[in-house]
Design a protein around this motif. Structure first.
Motif, PDB file in Angstrom:
ATOM      1  N   ILE A  73       0.836  -1.206   0.000  1.00  0.00           N
ATOM      2  CA  ILE A  73       0.000   0.000   0.000  1.00  0.00           C
ATOM      3  C   ILE A  73       0.870   1.255   0.000  1.00  0.00           C
ATOM      4  N   ASN A  74       1.899   1.248   0.837  1.00  0.00           N
ATOM      5  CA  ASN A  74       2.753   2.432   0.941  1.00  0.00           C
ATOM      6  C   ASN A  74       3.645   2.626  -0.275  1.00  0.00           C
ATOM      7  N   ASP A  75       4.248   1.528  -0.748  1.00  0.00           N
ATOM      8  CA  ASP A  75       5.264   1.659  -1.808  1.00  0.00           C
ATOM      9  C   ASP A  75       4.696   1.526  -3.213  1.00  0.00           C
ATOM     10  N   ARG A  76       3.652   0.700  -3.394  1.00  0.00           N
ATOM     11  CA  ARG A  76       3.121   0.454  -4.742  1.00  0.00           C
ATOM     12  C   ARG A  76       1.731   1.056  -4.941  1.00  0.00           C
ATOM     13  N   LYS A  77       1.215   1.695  -3.911  1.00  0.00           N
ATOM     14  CA  LYS A  77      -0.093   2.368  -4.005  1.00  0.00           C
ATOM     15  C   LYS A  77      -1.198   1.426  -4.473  1.00  0.00           C
ATOM     16  N   ILE A  78      -1.142   0.197  -3.990  1.00  0.00           N
ATOM     17  CA  ILE A  78      -2.154  -0.786  -4.376  1.00  0.00           C
ATOM     18  C   ILE A  78      -3.426  -0.606  -3.561  1.00  0.00           C
ATOM     19  N   THR A  79      -4.512  -1.219  -4.041  1.00  0.00           N
ATOM     20  CA  THR A  79      -5.715  -1.391  -3.233  1.00  0.00           C
ATOM     21  C   THR A  79      -5.659  -2.823  -2.737  1.00  0.00           C
ATOM     22  N   GLY A  80      -5.546  -3.021  -1.432  1.00  0.00           N
ATOM     23  CA  GLY A  80      -5.258  -4.361  -0.933  1.00  0.00           C
ATOM     24  C   GLY A  80      -6.201  -4.859   0.132  1.00  0.00           C
ATOM     25  N   GLN A  81      -6.403  -6.177   0.116  1.00  0.00           N
ATOM     26  CA  GLN A  81      -7.138  -6.877   1.165  1.00  0.00           C
ATOM     27  C   GLN A  81      -6.325  -8.093   1.566  1.00  0.00           C
ATOM     28  N   GLY A  82      -6.605  -8.600   2.762  1.00  0.00           N
ATOM     29  CA  GLY A  82      -5.940  -9.803   3.219  1.00  0.00           C
ATOM     30  C   GLY A  82      -6.949 -10.845   3.669  1.00  0.00           C
ATOM     31  N   VAL A  83      -6.505 -12.086   3.718  1.00  0.00           N
ATOM     32  CA  VAL A  83      -7.279 -13.171   4.315  1.00  0.00           C
ATOM     33  C   VAL A  83      -6.373 -13.862   5.317  1.00  0.00           C
ATOM     34  N   GLU A  84      -6.860 -14.064   6.514  1.00  0.00           N
ATOM     35  CA  GLU A  84      -6.034 -14.649   7.570  1.00  0.00           C
ATOM     36  C   GLU A  84      -6.921 -15.482   8.495  1.00  0.00           C
ATOM     37  N   ILE A  85      -6.380 -16.569   8.996  1.00  0.00           N
ATOM     38  CA  ILE A  85      -7.153 -17.441   9.879  1.00  0.00           C
ATOM     39  C   ILE A  85      -6.878 -17.149  11.346  1.00  0.00           C
ATOM     40  N   ASP A  86      -5.716 -16.581  11.648  1.00  0.00           N
ATOM     41  CA  ASP A  86      -5.321 -16.353  13.042  1.00  0.00           C
ATOM     42  C   ASP A  86      -5.957 -15.063  13.576  1.00  0.00           C
ATOM     43  N   ALA A  87      -6.755 -15.205  14.636  1.00  0.00           N
ATOM     44  CA  ALA A  87      -7.503 -14.061  15.164  1.00  0.00           C
ATOM     45  C   ALA A  87      -6.579 -12.958  15.674  1.00  0.00           C
ATOM     46  N   GLN A  88      -5.496 -13.317  16.344  1.00  0.00           N
ATOM     47  CA  GLN A  88      -4.578 -12.302  16.861  1.00  0.00           C
ATOM     48  C   GLN A  88      -3.941 -11.510  15.724  1.00  0.00           C
TER      49      GLN A  88
END
Length: 201
Positions: free
Chosen positions: A43-58
């Motif tokens: 996001i900072n360096d490539r100015k992308i629009t980004g989302q993540g998927v993660e299983i770990d709640a923490q």
């Protein structure tokens, strides 16, 4: 665009290589995004629009605390929450080897995205081979830091193995990056510690 805070864990060479592979302004999904370190850099360096998927709640809490958009889910079941061609790039960084269904997830990556970027620890790296050959024990390394009895890695593979999977799935390898010895670009299966592939159909 708001600049997000970086974490102390931002100097990974594999992250640097992935950043170079993604054009500025792309739509990106990061599977198994962890604490969001790579997403923040994108996001900072490539100015992308980004989302993540993660299983770990923490890890999700950490991502949310950094202002990231993250979906709580198990990617082993597919990416049914996303429509076809939602993203330009779907990243799976150092996660393929922990999946129960890596083929399914790879297909899903190329359903929801134009390109898939997959990075993996190379089980044929010479240091890994030598531990098994000389010591006769399961290797432990920077990229494979677990004892055999508590490792999350269930589908370890080599550079050659991943090329084989691409042939089986009918995928084109558009680009590669090999991290490790300077000889990794010449003999990646032996000298690459980490391999990064950009694939599409």
């Amino acid at each position: 665009m708001k600049t997000l805070p970086e974490t102390l864990n931002t100097l990974r060479v594999d992250h640097d290589e992935i950043l170079r592979l993604i054009p500025e302004g792309s739509r990106v999904l990061d599977l198994g995004c962890g604490d969001g370190t790579l997403l923040i850099r994108l996001i900072n360096d490539r100015k992308i629009t980004g989302q993540g998927v993660e299983i770990d709640a923490q890890a999700i809490l950490e991502c949310v605390g950094k202002g990231l958009s993250v979906y709580h889910g198990d990617i082993d079941g597919g990416l049914g929450m996303y429509e076809d061609n939602t993203f330009d790039y779907v990243i799976m960084n150092q996660t393929l080897q922990v999946l129960h269904h890596p083929q399914l997830v790879l297909r899903e990556m190329l359903r929801v995205g134009k390109y898939a970027i997959v990075s993996l620890p190379n089980f044929a790296f010479w240091r890994v081979r030598s531990q098994l050959f000389i010591k006769g024990v399961m290797p432990i390394s920077e990229d494979l830091p677990y004892d055999w009895f508590d490792t999350p890695n269930i589908h370890l593979c080599t550079v050659k193995d991943f090329y084989g999977l691409c042939r089986v799935e009918g995928l084109k390898v558009e680009a590669t990056r090999f991290v490790g010895s300077p000889l990794a670009t010449i003999w990646p299966n032996l000298f690459a510690r980490t391999a990064i592939f950009v694939v599409n159909r």
